[in-house]
Design a protein around this motif. Structure first.
Motif, PDB file in Angstrom:
ATOM      1  N   CYS A 110       0.855  -1.196   0.000  1.00  0.00           N
ATOM      2  CA  CYS A 110       0.000   0.000   0.000  1.00  0.00           C
ATOM      3  C   CYS A 110       0.886   1.240   0.000  1.00  0.00           C
ATOM      4  CB  CYS A 110      -0.882  -0.027   1.253  1.00  0.00           C
ATOM      5  SG  CYS A 110      -2.305   1.045   1.127  1.00  0.00           S
ATOM      6  N   THR A 111       0.943   1.930  -1.118  1.00  0.00           N
ATOM      7  CA  THR A 111       1.853   3.083  -1.206  1.00  0.00           C
ATOM      8  C   THR A 111       1.258   4.329  -0.572  1.00  0.00           C
ATOM      9  OG1 THR A 111       0.976   3.546  -3.385  1.00  0.00           O
ATOM     10  CG2 THR A 111       3.042   2.307  -3.292  1.00  0.00           C
ATOM     11  N   ASP A 112      -0.045   4.464  -0.677  1.00  0.00           N
ATOM     12  CA  ASP A 112      -0.737   5.575  -0.018  1.00  0.00           C
ATOM     13  C   ASP A 112      -2.215   5.215   0.110  1.00  0.00           C
ATOM     14  OD1 ASP A 112      -1.950   6.096  -2.510  1.00  0.00           O
ATOM     15  OD2 ASP A 112      -0.357   7.479  -3.079  1.00  0.00           O
ATOM     16  N   ARG A 113      -3.048   6.170   0.546  1.00  0.00           N
ATOM     17  CA  ARG A 113      -4.442   5.817   0.818  1.00  0.00           C
ATOM     18  C   ARG A 113      -5.240   5.490  -0.443  1.00  0.00           C
ATOM     19  NH1 ARG A 113      -6.221  10.816   4.341  1.00  0.00           N
ATOM     20  NH2 ARG A 113      -4.798  11.818   2.869  1.00  0.00           N
ATOM     21  N   VAL A 114      -4.760   5.966  -1.575  1.00  0.00           N
ATOM     22  CA  VAL A 114      -5.457   5.654  -2.833  1.00  0.00           C
ATOM     23  C   VAL A 114      -4.912   4.345  -3.398  1.00  0.00           C
ATOM     24  CG1 VAL A 114      -5.966   6.451  -5.167  1.00  0.00           C
ATOM     25  CG2 VAL A 114      -5.849   8.098  -3.298  1.00  0.00           C
ATOM     26  N   ASN A 115      -3.605   4.220  -3.369  1.00  0.00           N
ATOM     27  CA  ASN A 115      -2.900   3.015  -3.806  1.00  0.00           C
ATOM     28  C   ASN A 115      -3.285   2.610  -5.236  1.00  0.00           C
ATOM     29  OD1 ASN A 115      -0.976   1.023  -3.174  1.00  0.00           O
ATOM     30  ND2 ASN A 115      -2.581  -0.503  -2.867  1.00  0.00           N
ATOM     31  N   MET A 116      -3.607   3.606  -6.026  1.00  0.00           N
ATOM     32  CA  MET A 116      -4.101   3.327  -7.372  1.00  0.00           C
ATOM     33  C   MET A 116      -2.957   3.191  -8.368  1.00  0.00           C
ATOM     34  SD  MET A 116      -6.719   2.795  -9.043  1.00  0.00           S
ATOM     35  CE  MET A 116      -8.360   3.337  -9.119  1.00  0.00           C
ATOM     36  N   TYR A 117      -1.800   3.723  -7.994  1.00  0.00           N
ATOM     37  CA  TYR A 117      -0.686   3.726  -8.948  1.00  0.00           C
ATOM     38  C   TYR A 117       0.388   2.748  -8.509  1.00  0.00           C
ATOM     39  CZ  TYR A 117      -3.236   7.623 -10.658  1.00  0.00           C
ATOM     40  OH  TYR A 117      -4.253   8.386 -11.168  1.00  0.00           O
ATOM     41  N   ALA A 118       1.026   2.153  -9.512  1.00  0.00           N
ATOM     42  CA  ALA A 118       2.044   1.156  -9.206  1.00  0.00           C
ATOM     43  C   ALA A 118       3.314   1.805  -8.677  1.00  0.00           C
ATOM     44  CB  ALA A 118       2.341   0.339 -10.463  1.00  0.00           C
ATOM     45  N   SER A 119       3.579   3.030  -9.135  1.00  0.00           N
ATOM     46  CA  SER A 119       4.815   3.678  -8.648  1.00  0.00           C
ATOM     47  C   SER A 119       4.652   5.192  -8.571  1.00  0.00           C
ATOM     48  CB  SER A 119       5.988   3.341  -9.568  1.00  0.00           C
ATOM     49  OG  SER A 119       5.748   3.833 -10.866  1.00  0.00           O
ATOM     50  N   THR A 120       5.455   5.799  -7.701  1.00  0.00           N
ATOM     51  CA  THR A 120       5.485   7.261  -7.539  1.00  0.00           C
ATOM     52  C   THR A 120       6.932   7.714  -7.716  1.00  0.00           C
ATOM     53  OG1 THR A 120       3.723   7.026  -5.909  1.00  0.00           O
ATOM     54  CG2 THR A 120       4.844   9.143  -5.964  1.00  0.00           C
ATOM     55  N   TRP A 121       7.140   8.817  -8.426  1.00  0.00           N
ATOM     56  CA  TRP A 121       8.503   9.254  -8.762  1.00  0.00           C
ATOM     57  C   TRP A 121       8.707  10.725  -8.455  1.00  0.00           C
ATOM     58  CZ3 TRP A 121      12.009   5.864 -11.292  1.00  0.00           C
ATOM     59  CH2 TRP A 121      11.471   4.640 -11.638  1.00  0.00           C
ATOM     60  N   ILE A 122       9.933  11.051  -8.086  1.00  0.00           N
ATOM     61  CA  ILE A 122      10.332  12.462  -8.043  1.00  0.00           C
ATOM     62  C   ILE A 122      11.541  12.614  -8.961  1.00  0.00           C
ATOM     63  CG2 ILE A 122      11.404  14.260  -6.638  1.00  0.00           C
ATOM     64  CD1 ILE A 122       9.335  13.926  -4.659  1.00  0.00           C
ATOM     65  N   CYS A 123      11.393  13.455  -9.969  1.00  0.00           N
ATOM     66  CA  CYS A 123      12.511  13.727 -10.883  1.00  0.00           C
ATOM     67  C   CYS A 123      13.024  15.125 -10.558  1.00  0.00           C
ATOM     68  CB  CYS A 123      12.051  13.664 -12.335  1.00  0.00           C
ATOM     69  SG  CYS A 123      11.328  12.076 -12.760  1.00  0.00           S
ATOM     70  N   THR A 124      14.305  15.206 -10.219  1.00  0.00           N
ATOM     71  CA  THR A 124      14.875  16.496  -9.822  1.00  0.00           C
ATOM     72  C   THR A 124      15.732  17.048 -10.956  1.00  0.00           C
ATOM     73  OG1 THR A 124      14.968  15.628  -7.590  1.00  0.00           O
ATOM     74  CG2 THR A 124      16.225  17.642  -8.003  1.00  0.00           C
ATOM     75  N   LYS A 125      15.571  18.334 -11.213  1.00  0.00           N
ATOM     76  CA  LYS A 125      16.355  18.936 -12.305  1.00  0.00           C
ATOM     77  C   LYS A 125      17.803  19.112 -11.856  1.00  0.00           C
ATOM     78  CE  LYS A 125      16.775  23.137 -15.075  1.00  0.00           C
ATOM     79  NZ  LYS A 125      16.123  24.292 -15.684  1.00  0.00           N
ATOM     80  N   VAL A 126      18.703  18.475 -12.609  1.00  0.00           N
ATOM     81  CA  VAL A 126      20.127  18.564 -12.238  1.00  0.00           C
ATOM     82  C   VAL A 126      20.941  19.208 -13.358  1.00  0.00           C
ATOM     83  CG1 VAL A 126      20.144  16.629 -10.624  1.00  0.00           C
ATOM     84  CG2 VAL A 126      20.435  16.168 -13.063  1.00  0.00           C
ATOM     85  N   GLY A 127      20.327  19.446 -14.488  1.00  0.00           N
ATOM     86  CA  GLY A 127      21.060  20.079 -15.580  1.00  0.00           C
ATOM     87  C   GLY A 127      20.101  20.617 -16.621  1.00  0.00           C
ATOM     88  N   GLU A 128      20.620  21.543 -17.453  1.00  0.00           N
ATOM     89  CA  GLU A 128      19.774  22.073 -18.531  1.00  0.00           C
ATOM     90  C   GLU A 128      19.734  21.039 -19.646  1.00  0.00           C
ATOM     91  OE1 GLU A 128      18.207  24.790 -18.077  1.00  0.00           O
ATOM     92  OE2 GLU A 128      19.307  25.623 -16.369  1.00  0.00           O
ATOM     93  N   CYS A 129      18.699  21.092 -20.438  1.00  0.00           N
ATOM     94  CA  CYS A 129      18.686  20.129 -21.545  1.00  0.00           C
ATOM     95  C   CYS A 129      18.851  20.843 -22.886  1.00  0.00           C
ATOM     96  CB  CYS A 129      17.400  19.332 -21.564  1.00  0.00           C
ATOM     97  SG  CYS A 129      15.953  20.335 -21.764  1.00  0.00           S
TER      98      CYS A 129
END
Ligand SMILES: C[S@@+](CC[C@H](N)C(=O)[O-])C[C@H]1O[C@@H](n2cnc3c(N)ncnc32)[C@H](O)[C@@H]1O
Length: 820
Positions: free
Chosen positions: A801-820
């Protein structure tokens, strides 16, 4: 001749004569009995009603309205009204619909202006073509007319109606109401009122009374035209003249019949919405011809000219239901067009939309407008700004978003197919992502500038409670934004009790009145129109039984009833312990909700997934892909076990459902702490279990004068379009929900969006996203475009159970580390 002879012969027969005499006798006796058992007052009432409608029918349909032959409008009006002046009010109540609504809307606008100090004196109201004064007496329902208004002027050309009006106000003892029997085009407020400096303006024939250069200070704060515009032959000069009557911060309200074809208005961007505006050809031809009999003109130019001369605040199209007919009428609420709006002002307004260097300019508008700008090459402008510039150059009014009391909702072109595809319906009546987890993961602070998907707006409001510097809510579906706007308007205008009824219980018996009197000054024209059309039915059957997500809730309730587990569902919603909850779930409810048949044939169908749960085919493909992988490596579920033969879509969806629901039941107590599932079971929230934004303290915070909602901007567009127009490195957080799942793997659109996100984010800025996939394909795209990606939650045996909704298989945080 032969026929007549036959008739005579028949009548001459004694049997016929006896029969006729008997019928007559029965009729006389029946009338006698009915009359003797009927009260005298009722008889009088019936007689009066017949008399009134007889006179009305005679005056409207039979009597010629040629006047005295002079060709003057007053004589023609008199020939129409003289015979029916005394019965005018009684015969118009059902025909002239929308008058009460128009009065409520303009009263709410004027009240708002008085309360916010925009109008600093007692307002002046001019009712053009006011007739018998019915509207002015009716206004007492909204404000205390004798005390609220400094003066009310009823201007009307019909002497007999003016007489009725005078008698009315004499009877009421309202000394501040003045009846002026005059042509609307000749009425000058300065003949009656002195200017701010106490002097009366001097006028000469041929000179515009309200010459902008002359610095005229007298103006009406409220101007109304109720079913009078369609009766004035020279409408251009009448509207021009009326335009000059309006004070700088005044409000104008018009209600009238109209007919119009969509070809006439389709390219206009300043009308503030067009739900039901188009009238069918038969309706156009019929009503125009019909009303011409009474010298009432329905040509569309009248309404168009009003919209050209004033800025639109609110606009709506309605139908008057009368003995099976539907007569089109409109309500318009506007203000001065303000031809002095400069590009500089527009740019300042635009600043908070694009996070440009003018960033703080919107709220400190006048102050910032004088400061020198930074490098203008860095400036970006929104589509709203560009449309406004085009309108200014063409001397057209600005889009209605610019005339609102607050600038929360940003102009968008509602005629575009990408918005119309949603058919004026939201999919999500409530947000389906756990705001508590968002809060824990994001740790929002006062420096954060957030861009997030609106959905039902619940999480946007949770973010606002944490006081960030700015929130941009974005949704392509206009109705999702209408829902958020309604919540914001409710904070701004309602007490907690009404707020809770609307969004906690999802029901309010008096929604129409709330909308008209309280919410309307805080809504954009499009949102107001949407809620006028959809609000009363939604809040009578229950908000959470509306929108696409209603299909899921209805299915749950319907199955509960049909299969006899409704009571178990209710017990599930009120279970006191996890053990009790598990017991009810595994013994009773699960076998229905997680039935394979249901998953294979209903929930797993592409149509249901999209329409009720908002799951597009690309996302479903990710679910199937993961299922395939899992099936090869491990049993389908921890509880069910068993082998998987063949990868069928229904099986994959069923398995996904099992992985979602079982852990939720095992680990979260629905009645106490999981409002996401509670609302699905009950169709409403409870005081113990509800989203954060519904708590009394949240209401207190978000409705206060320092509410963080002043920093909210609502965009209606694709995410990529909004990102692309944001100033570089201006955002600190982007919440994309599961929207990346919607892209087709390998398409150009995903990298383009990720690049745009990168450009808009500050270094170190974060993207929060959820996915139906355990390892979604686009994480690599983020990594290739200057982000470091971290999976912060994944559904599996270790953390089912990832959270109270648990509807998604995964949760991600993508942090900006460089310009593209
Ligand atoms: C249908 S009645 C509406 C009366 C009232 N506003 C109501 O809602 O019941 C139209 C009114 O417009 C007035 N009217 C028409 N032409 C006018 C003009 N040129 N100047 C002033 N009043 C006019 C008529 O005398 C009449 O009272």
């Amino acid at each position: 001749m032969a026929d007549l002879t036959l008739l005579y012969q028949t009548l001459a027969k004694p049997l016929t004569q006896v029969s006729l005499a008997s019928v007559l006798l029965v009729l006389i006796l029946a009338s006698y009995f009915i009359l003797s058992f009927t009260e005298l007052s009722l008889l009088r009432k019936t007689y009066n009603a017949c008399n009134e409608y007889g006179k009305f029918a005679y005056s409207c349909f039979l009597k010629p309205h040629t006047g005295d032959g002079s060709g003057g409008q007053q004589a023609a009006l008199e020939s129409f009204y003289k015979t029916q002046a005394s019965i005018y009010d009684a015969t118009r109540s059902r025909l002239l619909q929308g008058r009460e609504d128009m009065l409520a809307l303009v009263a709410a606008q004027v009240r708002h202006r008085v309360e916010t100090g925009k109008i600093e004196h007692k307002p002046i109201w001019v009712d053009i073509g006011g007739g018998t004064g019915w509207n002015i007496e009716q206004m007492q329902e909204q404000v205390d007319v004798p005390n609220f208004f400094h003066a009310v002027y009823l201007v009307d050309l019909s002497t007999s109606l003016c007489d009725v009006a005078r008698e009315r106000f004499r009877r009421l003892g309202w000394h501040n109401v003045h009846v002026v029997c005059q042509d609307a085009r000749a009425f000058r407020l300065s003949d009656y009122e002195t200017g701010a400096d106490g002097s009366k303006a001097q006028f000469s024939i041929g000179k515009s009374v309200y010459d902008e250069q002359s610095g005229e200070t007298i103006g009406a704060d409220l101007l109304t035209m109720s079913y009078s515009l369609s009766m004035i032959p020279e409408f251009h000069s009448a509207i021009d003249s009326v335009t000059h009557l309006l004070g700088a911060d005044g409000v104008v309200g018009v209600v009238d019949f109209y007919v119009q074809n969509q070809v006439e208005f389709q390219s206009r961007n300043y009308m503030g919405g067009a739900i039901d505006r188009h009238c069918m050809w038969i309706s156009r031809v019929f009503w125009r011809t019909w009303f011409e009999l009474d010298r009432v003109n329905l040509e569309s130019a009248r309404r168009d000219y009003i919209e050209y001369k004033f800025g639109t605040i609110l606009s709506t199209n309605r139908r008057c239901h009368l003995v099976g007919f539907r007569i089109p009428y409109y309500i318009f609420v506007g203000c001065a067009k303000d031809s002095s709006t400069s590009l500089q002002q527009l740019a300042a307004l635009d600043a908070s939309v694009t996070e440009s260097p003018f960033i703080s300019a919107l709220d400190l508008h006048s102050e910032s407008a004088n400061k020198p700008r930074r490098d203008s090459t860095q400036e970006r402008h929104s589509k709203a700004f560009e449309s406004a510039v085009v309108n200014l150059a063409a001397s057209l009014p600005l889009p209605s978003a610019y005339y609102q009391n607050n600038k929360t909702r940003i102009y968008y072109d509602e005629t575009l197919q990408k918005h119309r595809q949603f058919n004026d319906e939201y999919i999500y009546a409530f947000t389906w992502e756990d705001s508590r987890t968002d809060s824990r993961l994001l740790k929002i602070n006062s420096d954060d500038v957030i861009l997030a998907i609106t959905s039902a707006g619940d999480n946007i409001l949770s973010y606002a409670l944490e006081g960030p510097k700015r929130i941009h809510a974005v949704d392509l579906n206009p109705s999702q934004n209408h829902l958020l706007e309604l919540k914001v308007a409710a904070y701004r205008s309602l007490e907690y009790q009404d707020f809770w009824k609307l969004f906690g219980e999802g029901k309010h018996p008096d929604f129409h009145n709330l909308l008209m009197k309280r919410l309307s000054p805080h809504l954009s024209s499009q949102a107001f129109d949407f809620w006028l059309h959809n609000g009363a039915p939604a809040f009578s059957k229950g908000l959470y039984f509306t929108g696409g997500s209603r299909h899921a809730i209805q299915l749950v309730q319907w199955l509960g009833k049909l299969l006899g587990i409704r009571q178990d569902m209710l017990r599930l919603a009120s279970a006191q312990t996890l053990a009790e909850q598990r017991d009810i779930w595994f013994k009773r409810v699960r076998r229905v909700l997680l039935s394979r048949l249901l998953a294979y044939f209903v929930i797993g169908s592409e149509r249901f997934l999209w329409k009720a749960l908002g799951v597009p085919s690309e996302q479903r493909a990710m679910i199937e892909e993961d299922f395939k992988k899992q099936a090869g490596q491990e049993p389908i579920t921890a509880r069910e076990g068993g082998e998987v033969s063949g990868v069928k879509s229904g099986q994959a969806i069923w398995n996904y459902g099992v992985q979602t629901l079982d852990p939720v039941i095992e680990q979260t107590l629905i009645g106490e702490d999981n409002h996401y599932y509670l609302v699905c079971l009950l169709g409403h929230y409870t005081p113990r279990s509800h989203p954060t934004y519904l708590a009394p303290r949240s209401h207190a915070r978000l409705s206060s004068s320092t509410s963080p909602l002043t920093n909210l901007r609502i965009h209606t567009d694709e995410l990529s379009e909004v990102f692309a127009r944001m100033q570089r490195a201006s955002l600190t957080i982007a919440v994309l929900m599961d929207s990346m799942d919607w892209f087709t793997p390998g398409s150009e659109a995903a990298p383009q969006q990720v690049k745009a996100v990168n450009a808009a984010l500050k270094m170190g800025g974060r993207v929060l996203l959820r996915s139906a996939g355990v390892s979604p394909w686009y994480v690599k795209v983020f990594e290739a475009e200057g982000f470091s990606a971290k999976r912060v939650a994944v559904r599996g045996l270790a953390t089912p159970c990832t959270d109270r909704v648990n509807m998604y298989a995964s949760t991600w945080i993508c942090t900006k580390v460089g310009e593209c």
